[in-house]
Write an enzyme that holds these catalytic residues in place. Sequence first.
Site, PDB file in Angstrom:
ATOM      1  N   GLU A  82       0.803  -1.228   0.000  1.00 56.90           N
ATOM      2  CA  GLU A  82       0.000   0.000   0.000  1.00 56.90           C
ATOM      3  C   GLU A  82       0.834   1.274   0.000  1.00 56.90           C
ATOM      4  O   GLU A  82       0.481   2.248  -0.659  1.00 56.90           O
ATOM      5  CB  GLU A  82      -0.949   0.057   1.205  1.00 56.90           C
ATOM      6  CG  GLU A  82      -1.982  -1.042   1.262  1.00 56.90           C
ATOM      7  CD  GLU A  82      -1.568  -2.105   2.247  1.00 56.90           C
ATOM      8  OE1 GLU A  82      -0.417  -2.560   2.173  1.00 56.90           O
ATOM      9  OE2 GLU A  82      -2.388  -2.492   3.092  1.00 56.90           O
ATOM     10  N   ASP A 102      -2.088  -5.183   3.556  1.00 56.86           N
ATOM     11  CA  ASP A 102      -2.209  -5.517   4.976  1.00 56.86           C
ATOM     12  C   ASP A 102      -3.068  -6.769   5.199  1.00 56.86           C
ATOM     13  O   ASP A 102      -3.979  -7.062   4.416  1.00 56.86           O
ATOM     14  CB  ASP A 102      -2.836  -4.342   5.743  1.00 56.86           C
ATOM     15  CG  ASP A 102      -1.841  -3.203   5.934  1.00 56.86           C
ATOM     16  OD1 ASP A 102      -0.641  -3.422   5.716  1.00 56.86           O
ATOM     17  OD2 ASP A 102      -2.274  -2.094   6.281  1.00 56.86           O
ATOM     18  N   ASP A 106      -5.780  -7.867   6.570  1.00 57.23           N
ATOM     19  CA  ASP A 106      -7.133  -7.722   7.101  1.00 57.23           C
ATOM     20  C   ASP A 106      -8.112  -7.643   5.933  1.00 57.23           C
ATOM     21  O   ASP A 106      -7.730  -7.809   4.773  1.00 57.23           O
ATOM     22  CB  ASP A 106      -7.238  -6.485   8.009  1.00 57.23           C
ATOM     23  CG  ASP A 106      -6.815  -5.191   7.303  1.00 57.23           C
ATOM     24  OD1 ASP A 106      -6.675  -5.200   6.055  1.00 57.23           O
ATOM     25  OD2 ASP A 106      -6.628  -4.174   7.988  1.00 57.23           O
ATOM     26  N   GLU A 133      -9.702  -5.118   4.600  1.00 56.46           N
ATOM     27  CA  GLU A 133      -9.399  -4.041   3.659  1.00 56.46           C
ATOM     28  C   GLU A 133      -8.215  -4.404   2.783  1.00 56.46           C
ATOM     29  O   GLU A 133      -8.224  -4.156   1.572  1.00 56.46           O
ATOM     30  CB  GLU A 133      -9.109  -2.739   4.423  1.00 56.46           C
ATOM     31  CG  GLU A 133     -10.356  -1.976   4.809  1.00 56.46           C
ATOM     32  CD  GLU A 133     -10.055  -0.521   5.132  1.00 56.46           C
ATOM     33  OE1 GLU A 133      -9.979   0.285   4.190  1.00 56.46           O
ATOM     34  OE2 GLU A 133      -9.909  -0.221   6.318  1.00 56.46           O
ATOM     35  N   TYR A 183       1.390  -5.896  13.420  1.00 57.08           N
ATOM     36  CA  TYR A 183       0.230  -5.225  12.816  1.00 57.08           C
ATOM     37  C   TYR A 183      -0.688  -4.646  13.880  1.00 57.08           C
ATOM     38  O   TYR A 183      -1.004  -5.317  14.876  1.00 57.08           O
ATOM     39  CB  TYR A 183      -0.534  -6.221  11.935  1.00 57.08           C
ATOM     40  CG  TYR A 183      -1.561  -5.558  11.051  1.00 57.08           C
ATOM     41  CD1 TYR A 183      -1.207  -4.510  10.213  1.00 57.08           C
ATOM     42  CD2 TYR A 183      -2.883  -5.976  11.064  1.00 57.08           C
ATOM     43  CE1 TYR A 183      -2.140  -3.897   9.397  1.00 57.08           C
ATOM     44  CE2 TYR A 183      -3.838  -5.373  10.251  1.00 57.08           C
ATOM     45  CZ  TYR A 183      -3.456  -4.330   9.420  1.00 57.08           C
ATOM     46  OH  TYR A 183      -4.393  -3.721   8.624  1.00 57.08           O
ATOM     47  N   ARG A 240      -3.858  -3.427  13.752  1.00 61.67           N
ATOM     48  CA  ARG A 240      -5.318  -3.575  13.744  1.00 61.67           C
ATOM     49  C   ARG A 240      -5.640  -5.020  14.106  1.00 61.67           C
ATOM     50  O   ARG A 240      -5.655  -5.907  13.261  1.00 61.67           O
ATOM     51  CB  ARG A 240      -5.901  -3.195  12.385  1.00 61.67           C
ATOM     52  CG  ARG A 240      -5.773  -1.711  12.076  1.00 61.67           C
ATOM     53  CD  ARG A 240      -6.492  -1.304  10.809  1.00 61.67           C
ATOM     54  NE  ARG A 240      -6.376   0.131  10.577  1.00 61.67           N
ATOM     55  CZ  ARG A 240      -5.394   0.723   9.889  1.00 61.67           C
ATOM     56  NH1 ARG A 240      -4.455  -0.030   9.343  1.00 61.67           N
ATOM     57  NH2 ARG A 240      -5.365   2.023   9.737  1.00 61.67           N
ATOM     58  N   HIS A 273      -5.003 -12.073  14.217  1.00 63.32           N
ATOM     59  CA  HIS A 273      -3.589 -11.719  14.302  1.00 63.32           C
ATOM     60  C   HIS A 273      -3.133 -11.719  15.752  1.00 63.32           C
ATOM     61  O   HIS A 273      -3.935 -11.726  16.668  1.00 63.32           O
ATOM     62  CB  HIS A 273      -3.340 -10.326  13.711  1.00 63.32           C
ATOM     63  CG  HIS A 273      -4.014 -10.094  12.406  1.00 63.32           C
ATOM     64  ND1 HIS A 273      -3.674 -10.783  11.273  1.00 63.32           N
ATOM     65  CD2 HIS A 273      -5.029  -9.268  12.056  1.00 63.32           C
ATOM     66  CE1 HIS A 273      -4.439 -10.380  10.268  1.00 63.32           C
ATOM     67  NE2 HIS A 273      -5.280  -9.464  10.723  1.00 63.32           N
TER      68      HIS A 273
END
Length: 692
Positions: free
Chosen positions: A9, A82, A84, A86, A299, A301, A345
């Site tokens: 990203e 990432d 997740d 998204e 990570y 989140r 995670h």
Amino acid sequence: MADTLVIVESPAKAKTIGKYLGSKYIVKASMGHVRDLPKSQTGVDVSNGFEPKYITIRGKGDVLKALKDAAKKVKKVYLAADPDREGEAIAWHLAQYLGLDLTQPLRVVFNEITKDAIKEAFKHPRHINMDLVNAQQARRILDRLVGYNISPILWKKVRKGLSAGRVQSVTVKLIMDREREIQQFIPEEYWTIASKLISNGKEFEAKFYGYGDEKVELQTEADVQEVYKRMADQPYVVQKVTKRERKRNPAPPFITSSLQQEAARKLNFRTAKTMRIAQELYEGIDVGNKEGAVGLITYMRTDSTRISVTAQEEAKEYILEKFGAEYVLAEQRTQAKNENAQDAHEAIRPTAVMRTPDEIKEFLSRDQLRLYRLIWERFLASQMSSAVLDTMSVDIAAGDVTFRATGSKVKFPGFMKVYIEGNDDGTEEESFLPPIEEGQTLEQKEIEPSQHFTQPPPRYSEARLVKTLEERGIGRPSTYAPTLETVQKRGYVALEEKRFIPTELGEIVITLMEEFFPEILDVEFTAHMENGLDSIEEGIANWVEVLDAFYGDFAKRVSFAEEEMKEVELKDEESDETCELCGRVMVYKLGRFGKFLACSGFPDCRNTKPIVKEIGVKCPQCETGEIIERKSKKSRIFYGCNQYPECDFVSWDKPISRPCPKCASMLVEKKRKKQGVSVACTKCDYQEEADS
């Protein structure tokens, strides 16, 4: 010659990963999302299975062209967004645009950006997980259906520019419900009695407990007089001394919500700031020639407190070397799992506990260092032995009146050597009582009754609101920061003294939604929808069926609201000031940074000015101006002369009207978190005790 393209990203992430992969890999950044629903229309074909209409995000055309050109020159493309929902959706959109073969394992995921983690991840690429993609797609479509159907009604009936969101509306309702509780709260009187006693020459405090073994609440001053009457001329005799040893466990390592809460308490960080800095620490910081760019934390989140065995062993080695064997955790603690947690995670932790904050502080900004230290200390403490406290409770009789004193002290600090979790009301200090024996007669120094009144529930701070959203299953870790930003930008709530209050606009919008869209504001309904999205991610539910179950009744609500909702006239509150340009009355307006004054003749007259709050102190520099309260660009309060720019006097501390009795210079209020507010001179060493 490079034959593999890796797409992440951000440029920072690309730089860190590229260093580990070597010359055979080209690592490029997509700069976040590349496709989304159009802003000009709903972009969802409801009648055709909720089919979304995706378009390239404005400004991303050149980025996508560069990625497509790069993809044509290599044999293999990996998507490393990432780990997740998204990130999975970004990978899927890139695969669609680049025409990649979805039957091939082209998705690479990792929980930390370190050399070992990256190399291991590229050994095990997987297919794009369409359950994750569909869960994110369903969330995006669900939020679009709610926002793009309700918002136009609010534009028409209340004011242009308003919006309604599935999570943001519930958040505003929570804030408004709390304000209603506060307004309806009826305080009740109660009293306490504190007696200062002396044992073996040392003073301590005991509080009224009751009569004999029966606990008694003192509700009136007459109740206090009854206590005095019953204990008149009676000696204070120690009836019972209870000593216990108590263990205290550390807080678990951070998850997203607890990191946001603790950063607010201890670092005074807003939620969005915490997540921005955590992202920087995760993506990679250059820590010098020895390591170069490296991801410093895992990570950020996550809703899991789980820790890898490797990280546990590394922490154990560090604790043993630094503190000794008695501080090493003998057996891993079992953490209670939140029923809403996905546990996808690990917890947020340093990627290497040996990389201490002090060792890398020269490479970090002040805020990066503060957040990294918080994460590092919390993780290390979670892997340390429990603290042991000696507690003591003493019952003291004066006739049939019982007083009780309690205290504790640290016998073995354990994890407390490193870190103690904060709380919204401040951390209590441990205290201990002097030596006291049963049957001992104590000397009384003084006795003091105090009148109190019960307090309403406190307004939400950011930390308290995030905790509430998490506990009630509203939204997910990644949604908290943008949600809190949105409700403030829309003018639905304001942040005053670090506490949320609803605005008049917020109350009007929520009142209308309570009438016409009650299910959108229902906390249980919102949590149920989150569970539905989770079921899609787990492959249990079909995303189209989840949306269809919601949309039928919702569409009927929208049609009813369009017909029956009455227009609301939102009048501006008039001030006592007149516009110096046209003479009309100035009115209060609410902007992104709080209230300001604007001419009521808008748009003919566009005059605006800040609200000036005088504090009744003459400027010590020019001696003609008045000191007023101002706000910096970051909303921090400071004090300056109202004659600016002619007079440039400023002070972070609040000036007071009386001069220093020692040198006649200006006195200011000094706010200290634990000591309270004290008064100090700006020139000499004069200081007055804090008023806590």
